[in-house]
Every structure is written in C-alpha cells, then in structure tokens.
Design a protein around this motif. Structure first.
Motif, PDB file in Angstrom:
ATOM      1  N   VAL A  24      -0.295  -2.078   0.789  1.00 51.90           N
ATOM      2  CA  VAL A  24      -1.034  -1.610   1.958  1.00 51.90           C
ATOM      3  C   VAL A  24      -1.777  -0.307   1.635  1.00 51.90           C
ATOM      4  CG1 VAL A  24      -0.832  -0.815   4.346  1.00 51.90           C
ATOM      5  CG2 VAL A  24       0.550  -2.735   3.544  1.00 51.90           C
ATOM      6  N   LYS A  82       2.209  -9.104   5.659  1.00 51.33           N
ATOM      7  CA  LYS A  82       3.043 -10.215   6.131  1.00 51.33           C
ATOM      8  C   LYS A  82       4.401  -9.731   6.664  1.00 51.33           C
ATOM      9  CE  LYS A  82       0.969 -13.826   3.242  1.00 51.33           C
ATOM     10  NZ  LYS A  82      -0.169 -13.019   2.787  1.00 51.33           N
ATOM     11  N   HIS A 111      -1.610  -7.970   6.792  1.00 50.82           N
ATOM     12  CA  HIS A 111      -1.941  -7.978   5.363  1.00 50.82           C
ATOM     13  C   HIS A 111      -0.666  -7.999   4.512  1.00 50.82           C
ATOM     14  CE1 HIS A 111      -4.190  -7.112   1.704  1.00 50.82           C
ATOM     15  NE2 HIS A 111      -3.371  -6.106   1.451  1.00 50.82           N
ATOM     16  N   LEU A 166      -4.861  -0.998  -0.335  1.00 50.60           N
ATOM     17  CA  LEU A 166      -5.918  -1.531   0.524  1.00 50.60           C
ATOM     18  C   LEU A 166      -6.659  -0.407   1.229  1.00 50.60           C
ATOM     19  CD1 LEU A 166      -7.204  -4.069   1.957  1.00 50.60           C
ATOM     20  CD2 LEU A 166      -5.488  -3.696   3.753  1.00 50.60           C
ATOM     21  N   TYR A 212      -9.108   0.096  10.378  1.00 53.27           N
ATOM     22  CA  TYR A 212      -7.774  -0.479  10.305  1.00 53.27           C
ATOM     23  C   TYR A 212      -7.009  -0.314  11.618  1.00 53.27           C
ATOM     24  CZ  TYR A 212      -8.553  -0.383   5.260  1.00 53.27           C
ATOM     25  OH  TYR A 212      -9.067  -0.553   4.004  1.00 53.27           O
ATOM     26  N   LEU A 243      -2.897  -4.139   9.294  1.00 50.02           N
ATOM     27  CA  LEU A 243      -2.209  -3.756   8.062  1.00 50.02           C
ATOM     28  C   LEU A 243      -0.899  -4.513   7.909  1.00 50.02           C
ATOM     29  CD1 LEU A 243      -2.822   0.109   8.161  1.00 50.02           C
ATOM     30  CD2 LEU A 243      -3.929  -1.551   6.649  1.00 50.02           C
TER      31      LEU A 243
END
Length: 321
Positions: free
Chosen positions: A217, A239, A237, A220, A229, A234
């Motif tokens: 994260v 999961k 992303h 990213l 964001y 987030l």
C-alpha cells in the motif's frame, strides 16, 4: 495538435540508456495523444558509436535540425574531456538556440557547463561526477544528491534511470498527471521520483513498513501521490478491510492511511520545491491540489510556509560545492 519536437544530441561514446530511456518516455506518450516527435541528432549527421559498441543512426545534423521545443543532452561513461569535444559543443550550442527547455542527463551536464548556460544556476549530475563538476565549474551551484533539478528553463538529472524520472516530469508539465501516469504504467515504472529525492535513499524518512501488505500500500501511494485515495480504496488494493488496514498502519507506521497519504504528499512537495518547482506546480504534482492545502501541511510539520521553506533552502545551498 502539433507535436512538440524533442531533439536528442548523440555522439561517439554516448551512454545508451541516457538517451533511450527518456526518448521512450516521449514516444510512449504518443500512445495517448499525438504528443512528441523525437529526433536523434549528431554533430555531422553521421551515425555514432554508443556505450555498448553498436552504431546508432541519426535523423539530422545539428546545423540542419531546426528548432526544438526540448533539447536533451545525454552523458557518457567516458571522461568529459574525451566526449565534450568542440564538435559536440558546437552542435549543442546550435540546438540550444531558441529551445523552450534545455536538459542534460548524467554527465551531459558538462556539455551545458562548458557552454556557460549553467553559470549561476543549480544543477546536478550522477553522483560520480558531482565533485568534478563543482570543482571545474565553481559558478554552478551543484546539487550533489538530487535526482533532477530544474532552474527556470534548464533541467539537469542524475544518470541512467533518473533520465526517465525527468522525462516523465516533462510529460506531466506538458500534458498533465494522467498522461504521465499512463506512460509510467505502460513502461512498468513508477510515476517519477521527486526531483529533490536523494540518489541514494528513498524519500521516506519515517518508519518503514515491515509487512508485505503495508509495503504494498505504501508503494502504491509513493508511486502516485496525487491520486485521490480513500481508506476504502487502499484497503481494497490490499484485499483487507479498512479497519484492519488502519490497525496495521498504526502499528507499523504510527499513522492512519489518510495521515500517511498526507505525509507522502508533503515529502513529494518538499522535494519538488527543492528541485525548483513553483508553489502552484509543487502543490498540483504532489496531490495537495491547492497552495493553501500545501501551506497548511508545511506549517503543521515545519512551522513555516512553503515559500519560506524554499527561500531558506535556496539560501542554505548557495555555498555548496
């Protein structure tokens, strides 16, 4: 749309990645829109021998190339005394006339230095060459550690991959963050590192992520700090649930995901100001959106405004070298 002409000066001994990397960034932008025409130029219009030994053909001789929106001067692994020849200098001077942006990659800074266009300006080059640049050209304010530096219309960058960072920054200046982001994604690279970022260390100076999930994260966010964001996005992303992600960020980074995004934007904005960007440009590129939002972040973290920070940075570095 009229394509912006990019002139790339090549010469015997030119480092391949110094000019191929930036050139591919400009060419890749053409997948989104008719953005650039990249023209390889040599002093006499003849092919040159590159750093890997193979010949590279060119389109034009410098005297016949016409005007360019942006001129790129790459570097070489050869000592500057061997590749900065009278022919290369004459070609560079010809190309620099009337260009909107003049850029150097790696030791290409020695070409600009010999032309005198860096006198009284901030500039950088690969860390292997910064001391020599400062010693030979004391009128230049050499930044010994930046990825790239902008001083008005003249840009200089560290070596090899830093040329890609600079080229992405130029694309973003021309056509916005969305186009630059698509280019970076297509080339499988991050959005460009901030210009003031160290050649040796990551811009992150706080705690480092320990788990692969938080690192994923964080990477990213660093790759594209301007993206809007949300904690939910987030978490998706990674999961995991927003609650679980927030707990991990608190444990590993001592901040919430939202606070971490603000920190990253602050770090990027600070580096952009160090690299010579205006307050408005730094606010937009870093993701703050407005100068006022960036001002609040600087006052909260440093106790001074971005304008005062930039003034202090410039005055503090004038004696470097």
């Amino acid at each position: 749309m009229t394509r912006k002409r990019i002139g790339v000066l090549v010469f015997d001994g030119v480092k391949m990645l110094d000019f191929v990397g930036p050139a591919e960034v400009f060419v890749e932008a053409n997948q989104s829109l008719a953005a650039y025409e990249v023209v390889l130029v040599s002093a006499d219009g003849r092919p040159v021998q590159t750093s890997i030994g193979g010949p590279v053909g060119v389109t034009r001789a410098a005297a016949d190339a016409g005007r360019f929106d942006t001129v790129v001067i790459p570097g070489s692994e050869l000592p500057p005394a061997r590749f900065v020849t009278p022919q290369v200098l004459a070609a560079a001077e010809q190309l620099a006339r009337g260009t909107r942006r003049l850029t150097s990659i790696c030791s290409g800074a020695f070409v600009l230095a010999n032309l005198g266009v860096l006198d009284g300006r901030r500039a950088t080059t690969h860390w292997k060459f910064t001391k020599a640049l400062a010693r030979q050209f004391p009128a230049i304010d050499v930044d010994h550690d930046a990825i790239y530096v902008r001083d008005e219309h003249i840009y200089s960058s560290a070596g090899v991959a830093a040329g890609v960072d600079l080229a992405l920054a130029l694309v973003e200046e021309d056509y916005g963050a969305d186009v630059a982001r698509r280019v970076a994604q297509s080339l499988l690279v991050y959005m460009q590192r901030a210009g003031g970022q160290s050649q040796f260390s990551a811009a992150l100076t706080g705690p480092s992520p320990r788990s692969p999930l938080v690192r994923k994260v964080a990477d990213l966010i660093w790759a594209d700090p301007a993206y809007p964001y949300t904690v939910e996005a987030l978490a998706a992303h990674a999961k995991v649930s927003p609650r679980h992600l927030t707990r991990l960020f608190r444990t590993e980074l001592d901040s919430s995901p939202a606070e971490y995004v603000t920190y990253v934007r602050f770090a990027v904005a600070r580096d952009k100001l160090d690299a010579g960007f205006t307050l408005t440009e730094a606010a937009m590129v870093s993701g703050f959106g407005t100068s006022e939002a960036m001002r609040r972040a600087f006052v909260m973290r440093l106790g001074i405004s971005p304008k005062k920070y930039q003034q202090r940075f410039r005055s503090a570095t004038r004696g470097v070298g």
